[in-house]
Design a protein around this motif. Structure first.
Motif, short mmCIF file in Angstrom:
data_model
loop_
_atom_site.label_atom_id
_atom_site.label_comp_id
_atom_site.label_asym_id
_atom_site.label_seq_id
_atom_site.Cartn_x
_atom_site.Cartn_y
_atom_site.Cartn_z
N GLY A 38 11.81 36.27 43.06
CA GLY A 38 13.04 36.84 43.41
C GLY A 38 13.46 37.92 42.31
O GLY A 38 14.17 38.96 42.89
N SER A 39 13.13 37.78 41.11
CA SER A 39 13.53 38.72 39.97
C SER A 39 12.76 40.15 40.55
O SER A 39 13.34 40.98 40.32
N TYR A 40 11.60 40.07 40.88
CA TYR A 40 10.69 41.19 41.28
C TYR A 40 11.55 42.23 42.13
O TYR A 40 11.90 43.24 42.33
N GLY A 41 11.91 41.30 43.33
CA GLY A 41 12.59 41.72 44.58
C GLY A 41 13.92 42.47 44.07
O GLY A 41 14.22 43.46 44.46
N TYR A 42 14.48 41.52 43.40
CA TYR A 42 15.73 42.20 42.70
C TYR A 42 15.71 43.44 41.94
O TYR A 42 16.39 44.62 42.32
N ASP A 43 14.67 43.44 41.20
CA ASP A 43 14.47 44.64 40.12
C ASP A 43 14.19 45.86 40.80
O ASP A 43 14.43 47.01 40.75
N ASN A 44 13.21 45.51 42.16
CA ASN A 44 12.89 46.57 42.86
C ASN A 44 13.84 47.55 43.39
O ASN A 44 13.98 48.51 43.29
N ILE A 45 14.77 46.73 43.97
CA ILE A 45 15.80 47.28 44.86
C ILE A 45 16.69 47.98 43.99
O ILE A 45 17.46 49.14 44.03
N MET A 46 17.05 47.23 42.64
CA MET A 46 17.99 47.88 41.78
C MET A 46 17.40 49.14 41.17
O MET A 46 18.42 50.03 40.98
N LEU A 47 16.19 49.28 41.04
CA LEU A 47 15.83 50.48 40.53
C LEU A 47 16.13 51.62 41.30
O LEU A 47 16.20 52.89 41.07
N VAL A 48 15.84 51.44 42.73
CA VAL A 48 16.11 52.45 43.65
C VAL A 48 17.64 52.73 43.68
O VAL A 48 17.86 53.89 43.99
N ILE A 49 18.58 51.78 43.54
CA ILE A 49 19.84 51.93 43.63
C ILE A 49 20.27 52.86 42.40
O ILE A 49 21.11 53.77 42.36
N ASP A 50 19.71 52.70 41.35
CA ASP A 50 19.93 53.36 40.11
C ASP A 50 19.69 54.89 40.29
O ASP A 50 20.35 55.76 40.06
N ALA A 51 18.47 55.10 41.07
CA ALA A 51 18.11 56.43 41.28
C ALA A 51 19.08 57.21 42.21
O ALA A 51 19.87 58.23 42.09
#
Lengths: 246, 261, 292, 401, 340
Positions: D329-342
């Motif tokens: 779950g944390s990988y899924g979370y970090d993946n999308i959060m990185l994109v949102i950051d961009a």
């Protein structure tokens, strides 16, 4: 010809694909009779027996056995009516022992009669065929042709037949044994009152045993009569050996 | 031409043929007869190399063939028909015959695969040849029908034609008339004679005595795996042993002691 | 030396599992000449049904019996709905039919039981037993015992009862069997039912050892099939020998050569044996036509 | 006759195909209207995510899928990113490379997504990697294998958030060093997960002065691993390292104890879940693994930099779903959060997002760890982001140093 | 040249089919379906080979994925590790599977029936294990990666339309080759083996030689498919070459009909469509997962064997034939009469 009719075949037809093997065969067997079925190879004798015992489905006609039409009935049901077919080429269970073969002959009344009765029958069969007793633990397929034939008949007897269909029982047997086999057919009738429908290569011998005979050719009954009549009929000879060459 | 020398064949505990010898001369029609279970089909299968004999030799034009696989016997010039009809039922009549001509052309799988242009002239030649074979057997009108849709009589003719198409020197016919009616049987007799006239030697196994007696030059009679007689049809019909084999002797009078099997 | 004993014990345990599965193959094959590649699925159903029953609070022994009955009924249904209708199809089609059935059952099981591995309690207290530096768990002993029991019961059934003789008869000569009043159809049904019961038993025995899941049947099916072939199709003793041999090959191969290559080793050995004996170790030699 | 039949059949099939496609055609039209791939006015940001919701990798993919959905809803309920709603197209590759390839092609070419997330498995991620490189689409994988981002010259467009198996192995080796253990026997699942673990164990062994005295493997469905374990024991190993996902390690643990071998068992992050303990029961006690901190959010100390991220995600996840998020779950979370950051920082096309990820992610706090992407490192983590956990009384507990 | 009454390649059919292939990307423009179609093409090549093996040589292979895998790995190693050009590695990627088939066929020539099925199954497992374990060469279970793309006259053949055309170009070639074989002297001989092996060997047909050749050919087709698959993908892994894959190939052939080259092709397309339909339903109804796909594959296999034992294509073809014959019988009779 004055006993009760045990079985009556009426206008029976059978086809294998494009080949019509039986073309409206009719015949009757009375209780206690021994009837021989004569004819050249390919005439339809075996087909007739297989149809009566349910191995083949007729395309037309009926088989009235003990008042019931059994045409088209499954073979495994037919045998329960004590109508037993000992097929051509012996068809013993080759990888099973002689004793197992005999037990299987009694398969269809494994429940009704106790094992004791079956054992008793096995004893009787061994009396009739002493050689089987000696070889009761041998595998069926390892015995000689003659022994296999005896086993096949013995197995049929184990089913306590009222009507026994015998397809070439002396095929491949030494003449002396063949004679024994045919005598046995008489004994069966004498002892159990078994009615027999017999196909037999040895015309002379079989007509000696039989009361009556039918001659079948190209899927049709062409002649019938008492054994004596048939024995002296030149057409019988011709049916086997063809028209005389000029 | 064909020499069968003391052939014995056993299946499990059963002896199907025992020490059988006979010869077939070139240009003859020879009949192999005998009552049911005499071992005719077994003998036939050994000559056509369906299975090998237990002991004994079979020589065809100087070549020992009893141990060769079937596909190597065919090129030597032996071809056969089958009692229980082995036509290629999913193929058309002409295709059946064209398989019969298999040996007359040579191309391998990979060569064939690379022929991007479809039919070659060779194929056309084979086709025309097949047509002429069909005409010979009177099957030319049904050349494009599926074999599975044919009547028994036509199927027997087709098997005959297919075997003939291999251009054999010796043709083995296994109960070619079984199941045929009288008229068809007569036509078959005529055809067998016609085939012999093209120079093909014929060996027939047959139940229909009328047919056998009318066309054969020589008969070999088997009974219980043993050869009991050999001779012209007339001799055979008068042979006591043969009559006994077919009709059975009166065993009450004739005490025979030999253990046959 | 202790290692060898341990490898052997492990091999016998695994081999016994394969042997039971292989006996299921043999039971069906020897009566119907069908190779049922869904046999592994019966094993899987056995394990998973037991899981459901025990987790629903059904007493262990009762669960045991119900599992066998349920899976047997499924075996009967399979024969009645599928095999009977495809009789007369060539072996290739029959193989494909049973493969299709296996895929189907597996798919259904994944919907019913999910994809997680599940845990089933062992038959008895499972404290390992020590034998000369090697250990074996009681459940593993159970597996071997059940295998021996199955062999014994099959022997009794086939060799000592009328039904067993009928089984053999309808396989050796269906035509003559019918003339004796033996219905090959019923024998076919019976063989599938029996074989499913054997599968369920195997599933019950190994569920506590390997955690059952919907996809366990494929591997067991393949190994069981291999064991049956290696032993010689149709031979029950052959199936046991084949199963034990594969189990030992795997465990000795893993122990002494390479655990990664153990499947390659095992199957190469199978190929080699087939090369020498094309119909398996105890394969049926054709008895001929039994006359002409 | 068949000449006629063939075109007929073909026509039928084409019709079927067309019917099947019509639905997606509409979708595509909608996508074009969104014009998310271009610059200028945009109606939504389209992100593609391929996770293995079904198939053997579903224990990985399911939490990743859920986490992604969770964030999409959260962002959109908060009014999107700078007023633009987020649209995440989730696709299931069924744990198959082939399906992953098809979905990647669909998302990139048909849906014209800005970024590709996923997939869960290494094999699937590698398959997608090829397409991302060909089509020049930034991709963030949630799989372990180091090959996904290394060598980095060949992975220009590809990033990943999970600790590489290299990190997990490093963490295990660090632990072994602490414990004074230098001889290990390894037993791996012969699948991609296990073999890539072994590869790293071999590669790092010298650096950490670890000697691998036995290398064993098993197939996922094998019923018994006693032979391998006996061999490891015989090779005088001081610890057993088992690299696999359920059920193999549970069988290993049970067999080890049944054999009376009392060597310490060290597992991988692949069994950081409760099911391992359920299966292995008592034999699980004392098994040690490297794991992300999300396995036990309640045991993380409050002064950990990741504390806020982890506990808020954990709460949101468990509120919405009745299951644990697990590390995946944390990988899924970090993946999308990185994109949102961009996206938040104005990187709204494919090239810009890639640039942002490579250059501007420093000390970025995620649930998996603290990320520092650079043109030399597209994973951005160190082994320190992992902690060691041990099974105690049927629960995973943080192993204090 | 038309030879009536003889099965011949229907060039019209091939042409129409090729045209359909050509226009498909213009009608269906989505990448998703194009990728599906590309994979379908790769599988069709394997299925056609397997169809020849099953329908014409009467043999079953439970390990066809082994040849597929060897093809893929051969070219991967030759190109990525050793730096060969993919075009040069193509013949090797065909040769290796063919060679293995030859060895296999030669040594196992005594086996038949279920024993042969077992041997092919074993081969599949052995090859799969080697792909996993021979890590120095295959890079192990996590897969081989970094496989170069194909180049043609300086253009890179990318996934999408270019690769679609490349794959289907090969499918058409394989199709034509196979049709030629089937409709040649050799094909007739092979068909005759299927109807009666004993009769065809007595016509001088060397049945075992032809069976062997077909086995080799089917392995080479699978190798070709592997080559295509490898150079389409950046990475390949042993997971694509398992027993399950072999079974899927079988399913394609059985569904379409093993006795017909077109059948294998159409079976492949149908199986792919089942996947797409399940996928689409799954989007609408979330409870329909990929598991249903397997349930449906299983169901298809069962139903086809029971109700359409010859497979879909030959059965449907016969229905049409019957229908058309009925309608046109009068017409053709007139035509025949006119000819004479």
């Amino acid at each position: 010809m004055n006993g009760d009719k045990l079985m009556e075949v009426i206008d029976l037809s059978v086809s294998y694909g494009p080949i019509q093997a039986l073309k409206g065969v009719s015949l009757a067997i009375n209780k206690g009779e021994i009837v021989a079925l004569l004819g050249a190879n390919g005439a339809g004798k075996t087909t007739l027996l297989q149809t009566i015992s349910g191995l083949l489905k007729p395309t037309g006609g009926s088989i009235i056995y003990q008042g019931v039409n059994i045409a088209g009935m499954e073979a495994e049901k037919v045998v329960e009516k004590h109508l037993v077919h000992v097929p051509e080429h012996r068809q013993v269970f080759s990888t099973m022992t002689v004793l197992d073969n005999l037990y299987l002959g009694a398969y269809h009344h494994r429940k009704k009669s106790k094992m004791k009765n079956i054992e008793k029958n096995i004893g009787k069969v061994f009396d009739l065929f002493p050689i089987l007793k000696d070889r009761k633990n041998q595998l069926g397929g390892t015995m000689s042709g003659g022994q296999q034939q005896m086993l096949a008949i013995a197995r049929g007897v184990m089913a306590e037949p009222e009507l026994l269909l015998l397809d070439e029982p002396s095929l491949g047997l030494a003449p002396l044994i063949a004679k024994d086999v045919l005598e046995l057919v008489r004994n069966l009738r004498a002892e159990f009152g078994t009615t027999v429908l017999l196909i037999e290569q040895n015309v002379t011998a079989s007509l000696k045993v039989a009361d009556r005979g039918y001659v079948i050719s190209h899927g049709e009954i062409v002649k019938s009569g008492s054994s004596k009549e048939l024995l002296n009929d030149p057409e019988v000879k011709e049916a086997y050996l063809g028209h005389t060459v000029n | 031409m064909l020499q069968v020398d003391s052939i014995t064949k056993r299946f499990g505990g059963v002896v199907a043929n025992s020490e059988v010898s006979f010869t077939v001369e070139e240009g003859q029609i020879v009949g192999l007869i005998g009552p049911n279970g005499a071992g005719k089909s077994t003998m036939f299968n050994m000559i056509s190399s369906v299975f090998p004999p237990t002991t004994g030799t079979i020589t065809f034009q100087g070549t020992r063939i009893e141990k060769l696989p079937a596909y190597q016997v065919a090129p030597l010039g032996i071809s056969r028909t089958f009692q229980n009809l082995q036509v290629f039922k999913n193929m058309t009549v002409i295709e059946n015959v064209m398989v019969g001509q298999h040996m007359q052309t040579k191309t391998n799988l990979f060569g064939m695969a690379s022929l991007l242009l479809g039919i070659t002239r060779k194929e056309r030649k084979v086709y025309d040849q097949a047509m002429s074979y069909l005409a010979f057997f009177g099957l030319q009108d049904i050349f494009d029908q599926k074999a599975s849709s044919l009547s028994l009589g036509k199927l027997r003719l087709l098997e005959f034609a297919r075997a003939f198409a291999t251009e054999p020197k010796l043709l083995l016919l296994d109960e070619i008339a079984a199941g045929l009616n009288h008229k068809e049987t007569q036509e078959m007799s005529a055809l067998i004679n016609k085939v012999r006239d093209t120079g093909v030697t014929v060996l027939v196994v047959e139940h229909d005595m009328d047919l056998v007696m009318s066309i054969c030059d020589k008969l070999v009679v088997l009974d219980q795996g043993v050869k009991i007689a050999e001779g012209t049809p007339k001799e055979i019909q008068e042979n006591e042993a043969v009559i006994t084999a077919y009709l059975g002797a009166d065993i009450d009078e004739e005490e025979v002691e030999e253990e046959a099997i | 030396m202790g290692d060898l004993l341990q490898f052997t014990l492990t091999g016998v345990t695994i081999g016994s599992i394969y042997a039971i599965v292989a006996l299921g193959f043999v039971t069906i094959y020897s009566v119907t000449k069908v190779i049922n590649l869904a046999q592994g699925e019966f094993v899987m159903l056995g394990g998973l049904t037991m899981y459901s029953l025990t987790s629903a609070g059904v007493p262990y022994l009762l669960g045991f019996v119900i599992t066998i009955i349920v899976v047997s009924i499924l075996g009967w249904i399979m024969e009645y709905l599928l095999i009977r209708r495809a009789k007369g199809a060539d072996p290739i089609s029959l193989i494909i039919l049973t493969i299709g059935t296996a895929i189907f059952i597996r798919g259904i099981a994944s919907v019913v039981w999910g994809k997680d591995q599940l845990r089933v309690a062992p038959f008895t207290e499972n404290t390992p037993v020590n034998i000369a530096n090697a250990t074996i768990t009681p459940q593993a002993i159970w597996v071997v015992v059940i295998m021996l029991l199955v062999v014994f019961l099959l022997y009794i059934l086939i060799d000592k009862t009328m039904v067993g003789k009928a089984f053999q008869a309808s396989s050796v000569n269906p035509l003559a069997a019918r003339l004796m009043g033996i219905s090959p159809k019923r024998m076919s049904s019976l063989s599938f039912t029996l074989s499913a019961a054997l599968g369920a038993l195997a599933g019950l025995a190994i569920a506590p050892i390997m955690f059952p899941s919907y996809d366990m049947g494929t591997m067991l099916g393949i190994k069981g099939f291999s064991a049956a072939i290696l032993g010689g199709l149709g031979s029950a003793p052959g199936a046991v020998i084949g199963g034990l041999l594969i189990g030992l090959l795997e465990s000795l191969g893993a122990g002494y050569i390479s655990s990664g290559m153990k499947d390659a080793i095992t199957f190469s050995a199978i190929l080699l044996i087939l090369l020498i004996r094309p119909s398996g170790i105890l394969g049926e030699k054709s008895v001929g036509k039994g006359g002409l | 006759m068949r000449k006629l039949l063939l075109p007929l059949l073909l026509a039928m099939m084409t019709a079927l195909f067309l019917a099947a496609c019509s639905e997606s055609v509409e979708k595509e039209e909608a996508g074009k209207a969104g014009g998310s791939a271009g610059s200028g006015e945009v109606s939504e940001y389209k992100i593609g995510a391929i996770y293995s919701k079904t198939g053997p990798n579903s224990p990985l993919g399911e939490p990743e899928w859920n986490a992604t959905k969770l964030i999409e809803e959260k962002i959109n309920s908060e009014g999107g990113i700078n007023g633009v709603p987020l649209k995440i197209i989730l696709a299931d590759d069924e744990s198959s490379q082939e399906k992953a390839t098809q979905e990647a092609n669909r998302l990139i070419n048909d849906e014209k997504v800005l970024v590709l997330l996923g997939s869960s498995g290494s094999g699937e991620s590698l398959a997608i990697k090829g397409i991302a490189l060909q089509q020049q689409v930034p991709m963030i994988s949630a799989a372990a294998s180091t090959h996904i981002v290394e060598p980095v010259e060949d992975a220009k467009w590809v990033f990943k958030t999970p600790q590489s198996d290299r990190h997990a192995v490093e963490r295990v080796y660090m632990y072994l060093n602490e414990q004074g253990i230098s001889k290990i026997g390894t037993i791996i699942d012969s699948n991609a997960f296990g073999s890539s673990g072994l590869e790293q164990m071999e590669a790092l062994a010298d650096e950490y002065k670890i000697e691998i005295v036995a290398k064993e493997s098993y197939n996922t469905q094998d019923p018994d691993m006693s032979a391998q374990l006996t061999k490891i024991n015989g090779a005088k190993a001081e610890a057993i390292v088992v690299w696999g996902t359920n059920p193999g390690p549970a069988v290993v643990a049970k067999n080890t104890r049944d054999l009376g071998i009392d060597l310490p068992i060290i597992g991988s992050h692949g069994i950081a879940n409760q099911n391992f303990i359920t299966l292995a029961e008592a034999a699980a006690e004392g098994v040690v693994i490297p794991t992300g901190k999300l396995l036990f959010p309640s045991q993380i100390s409050g002064d950990d930099v990741q504390f806020d991220a982890i506990s808020s995600f954990y709460k949101a996840y468990t509120d919405k779903y009745s299951s644990e998020p697990t590390n995946f779950g944390s990988y899924g979370y970090d993946n999308i959060m990185l994109v949102i950051d961009a996206l938040k920082n104005g990187a709204t096309d494919r090239e810009a997002i890639r640039e942002h990820l490579e250059n501007n992610i420093t000390n970025w706090i995620g649930t998996t760890g603290v990320f520092n992407f650079s043109d030399k490192d597209h994973n951005g983590l160190t082994a320190d982001s992992l902690v060691m956990a041990v099974v105690k009384d049927g629960k995973w507990m943080l192993l204090e140093k | 040249m038309k030879l009536q009454g003889v099965q011949q390649t229907k060039w019209m059919g091939v042409l129409v089919f090729a045209l359909a292939i050509l226009v498909f990307p213009f009608i269906v423009t989505q990448s998703f379906y194009l990728t599906q179609a590309t994979f379908a093409g790769i599988y069709a090549i394997i299925a056609i080979g397997l169809g020849l093996l099953m329908g014409y040589a009467g043999q079953i292979s439970l390990g066809q994925a082994a040849f597929y895998g060897i093809g893929a790995y051969t070219t991967s190693v030759l190109t990525a590790t050793m730096g060969w050009s993919p075009w040069v590695s193509l013949p090797i990627a065909l040769l290796f599977p063919g060679l293995l088939a030859f060895i296999m066929g030669y040594t196992m020539s005594r086996l038949s029936g279920y024993y042969l099925a077992m041997a092919t199954l074993a081969l599949g497992i052995i090859v799969h294990t080697l792909l996993v374990e021979w890590r120095g060469v295959t890079k192990g279970a996590s897969g081989f990666f970094g496989i170069p793309q194909l180049n043609l006259f300086g253009y890179t053949i990318n996934q999408g339309i270019p690769y679609y055309y490349l794959v289907w170009f090969f499918v058409i070639i394989v199709l034509i080759l196979s049709l030629n074989i089937v409709h040649s002297r050799v094909g007739r001989a092979l068909r005759s083996i299927h109807d009666s092996e004993i009769a065809s060997s007595s016509m001088g047909v060397n049945t075992s030689k032809y069976k062997m050749q077909i086995f080799i050919l089917s392995a080479m087709f699978a190798g070709l498919a592997g080559w295509l698959f490898a150079h389409m993908s950046y990475s390949i892994s042993p997971a694509a070459f398992t027993f399950d894959a072999s079974i899927l190939f079988l399913a394609m052939v059985v569904l379409g009909g093993s006795g017909s080259v077109w059948g294998a092709l159409i079976g492949t397309l149908l199986i792919r469509m089942v996947g797409i339909v399940v996928h689409m339903l799954g989007e609408k109804f979330p409870f329909i997962t990929s598991d249903f796909e397997h349930v449906i594959y299983g169901l298809i296999l069962m139903l086809v064997v029971i109700f359409l034992p010859r497979g879909l294509f030959p059965t449907v073809a016969d229905w049409f034939d019957a229908l058309l014959t009925k309608r046109s019988s009068k017409k053709s009779m007139l035509k025949l009469a006119a000819k004479r």
